[in-house]
Structures are given as structure tokens and as C-alpha cells.
Scaffold this motif. Structure first.
Motif, short mmCIF file in Angstrom:
data_model
loop_
_atom_site.label_atom_id
_atom_site.label_comp_id
_atom_site.label_asym_id
_atom_site.label_seq_id
_atom_site.Cartn_x
_atom_site.Cartn_y
_atom_site.Cartn_z
N SER A 186 -8.92 -6.13 -1.99
CA SER A 186 -8.79 -4.75 -1.54
C SER A 186 -7.35 -4.50 -1.12
N VAL A 187 -6.85 -3.33 -1.55
CA VAL A 187 -5.45 -3.00 -1.25
C VAL A 187 -5.46 -1.96 -0.13
N VAL A 188 -4.77 -2.23 0.82
CA VAL A 188 -4.68 -1.33 1.99
C VAL A 188 -3.30 -0.74 2.01
#
Lengths: 199, 131
Positions: B124-126
């Protein structure tokens, strides 16, 4: 008479732990020292203590002995005298008496009657000497028994020769009175001796 | 004894009577006692190691007390807990850095016991600023 310087050297060696040197000195002087203290104290056990302490005391400060002033025998007797008088003072007595040794002269083979008479005489003399005041007793013991000269006796007792003579004179007068039954001449044989008392 | 002395103080009769009292001979036990006392006093005839083991010295009480006090103080100083001192490698930065270094436990070793690879990986890219 032994050479004073040689005896001083022996004394120094003995003080450093040389047992052979000590033995020479001890064997040379033990008898007069023991005899003197024994007669002065009247008790052999105390005389043994004093004799032992006397020799050890000399070794603690061997350099204190000056051969030019007196012989080692005189020096030892002076120390023994000091120790003996201290003993008497400590015990609060002027003299003590052991039971007389049985047959001290070893008179085996002697006529029994003669031996009894001798032993009685010896006991009487012993008792008479013991009743002398200590200051008279010491001059009698040194002069009459140890055959010391007046000067040597004076050196040991730390008094002058005149005082030695006067004490000896008074002691003899007293002994003559006490031992009169055993003397042919009786108590008056010492000139000017009658009625004198004191140390 | 000089002849003069004897001549001056002569009292042969009394002298003869006095001589009848003989002093006892020196007892053998006295010789043994004196020799034993002599050896004790001087250490004569004693082995060196024995002399060393049995020797003693005399120390004045004030000196003995001073030595004891000195030893007690020295021992107390030696056993006192030491304060943490800065090491030579520590940067000469702020005090906060040094405090952090002290607060973080130092890892001195690692172990791979119980390690297992993950079965499913989700990426997951935040983005920056997203809660």
C-alpha cells in the motif's frame, strides 16, 4: 679472674644470639649468682627466678657493661641484688626460709652424731643470717660467703667502703649474739660490737 | 679479695661457723630454663622460617590507628560506585543526543530463532499528507 674486655666481647656476641658465647658466660658465673641470691632470699625457687632474669637482663643491654669499672661477676651480682631486693619488696617480706636441704654436704660415711651436730649448726647459721636486715645480710653474704673484697661489695651494694665496713661490723655483732652458744669466744668477741643495731 | 681487706676484717671464728651453712648446688632444671629463655629472647638455634613466622613487631597505637584509618578510607573509595563518564567516541554534540544514547538500550546480539517468511504481501502506498 677473667679478662673484662674478653667477657664484654662474649657478652656482645651472646646478645646477638651466639649460644656458645652465652654458655661460656653462664657456666662461668651461674654458681656465684645463684648462691648469692639463694642466701639473700633464703628460698631456692626464688633464687632460680632471679638468676634467670639476671642473665636475660644483662643480654638485653650488653653494651651497658663497662669492663673498666667492674668485673662481670660484680656486675651480675649487682643486677641479681637489685632483682632480689625487688622480689623481697614485692612479697612484703625481709626473708623467706625453705626447709633446709637434707644432708647438704652429702656427708655419707660421716659419724651420724657429728652429722646431726653439723646440720644443726648449719640450720642455726642459716636462720641467724636470715634474721639479719637485708642490707646487713647482703654484705655478709658477699664478704663472708662469696669472698668478695670490700671494694667489690661496695660496688655491688652501691655504697662506699666505709658503709660496708660498718654494716659488716653490726651484722657480725648480731650474728655473734645469735650464735653465741656455737662460738667459743661468745658474743663479746667483736670489739665494740655490743648494743649496735640498725642496717 | 685483697689481703688488707681480710686482715682488717678478720673474724676467723665467726667466719668458720658461717661457712658451715652451704648453699644448695645449682639445679639442672635451672640450666634448662635459662637456655630455653635465652633462645626465646634471642631466637638462637631457631630456623629462619620459624623465626619469621613467630616474630612480632611493636607498633605505637597512634601509628596503628592512622594506618587502619588510611586503609579503611582507601577501601571505601575503591568500592564506591563509579559515575558514568562520557566516552571518547561520543560526538561532541548536544546534551540531548547523549541523553538519547544513554536511554536507548544497546543491542549487543541478534537471533533468527522463530523467524518465518510472510505468506501474503500487500503493498500500500501512502501519500504524504494523507491521514
Amino acid at each position: 679472674m677473667h679478662d673484662g674486655a674478653q667477657e664484654a666481647e662474649l657478652l656482645r656476641k651472646a646478645g646477638r644470639g651466639d649460644e656458645a658465647a652465652f654458655l661460656v658466660l653462664y657456666e662461668r658465673h651461674r654458681t656465684p649468682v645463684f648462691r648469692f641470691t639463694c642466701r639473700l632470699l633464703g628460698k631456692a625457687e626464688l633464687a632460680e627466678d632471679v638468676t634467670q632474669e639476671c642473665f636475660l637482663a644483662v643480654l638485653r643491654r650488653p653494651e651497658a657493661y663497662e669492663p673498666g669499672r667492674a668485673s662481670l661477676r660484680t656486675y651480675l651480682c649487682a643486677i641479681a641484688r637489685h632483682l632480689a631486693l625487688k622480689q623481697l619488696k614485692k612479697l612484703g617480706q625481709e626473708t623467706m626460709m625453705d626447709d633446709p636441704p637434707e644432708n647438704p654436704s652429702g656427708g655419707a660415711g660421716m659419724n651420724p652424731l657429728r652429722r646431726v651436730i653439723d646440720e644443726e649448726a648449719a640450720a642455726a647459721v642459716r636462720a641467724a643470717v636470715a634474721t639479719l636486715p637485708p642490707l646487713q645480710r647482703e654484705v655478709v653474704v658477699l664478704f663472708e660467703y662469696e669472698e668478695m673484697s670490700l671494694a667489690e661489695t661496695a660496688a655491688i651494694c652501691d655504697i662506699d667502703v666505709g658503709t660496708v665496713k660498718s654494716r659488716l661490723h653490726r651484722a657480725r655483732a648480731r650474728l655473734r649474739r645469735t650464735l653465741a652458744p656455737l662460738l667459743r669466744g661468745g658474743p663479746a668477741a667483736v670489739p665494740g660490737a655490743r648494743g649496735e643495731t640498725g642496717p | 679479695m685483697t689481703l688488707d681487706d681480710r686482715e682488717t676484717m678478720r673474724d676467723e671464728e665467726l667466719h668458720g661457723l658461717l661457712r658451715r651453712w652451704e648453699a644448695p648446688a645449682v639445679p639442672d632444671r635451672l640450666d634448662e630454663r635459662v637456655m630455653a629463655a635465652y633462645r626465646r629472647q634471642t631466637g638462637a638455634g631457631e630456623a629462619v622460617w620459624r623465626r619469621f613466622l613467630t616474630s612480632s613487631i611493636r607498633v605505637p597505637v597512634p601509628v596503628a590507628l592512622a594506618v587502619m584509618l588510611f586503609l579503611l578510607i582507601t577501601a571505601a573509595l575503591a568500592l564506591r560506585p563509579q559515575p558514568n563518564l562520557p566516552t571518547a567516541e561520543a560526538p561532541e554534540g548536544s546534551g540531548a543526543v547523549r541523553s538519547a544514547q544513554r536511554a536507548t538500550p544497546v543491542v549487543t546480539g541478534t537471533s533468527l530463532a522463530g523467524f518465518q517468511p510472510v505468506t501474503e504481501v500487500t503493498v500500500s502506498v501512502v501519500q504524504e499528507g494523507t491521514p
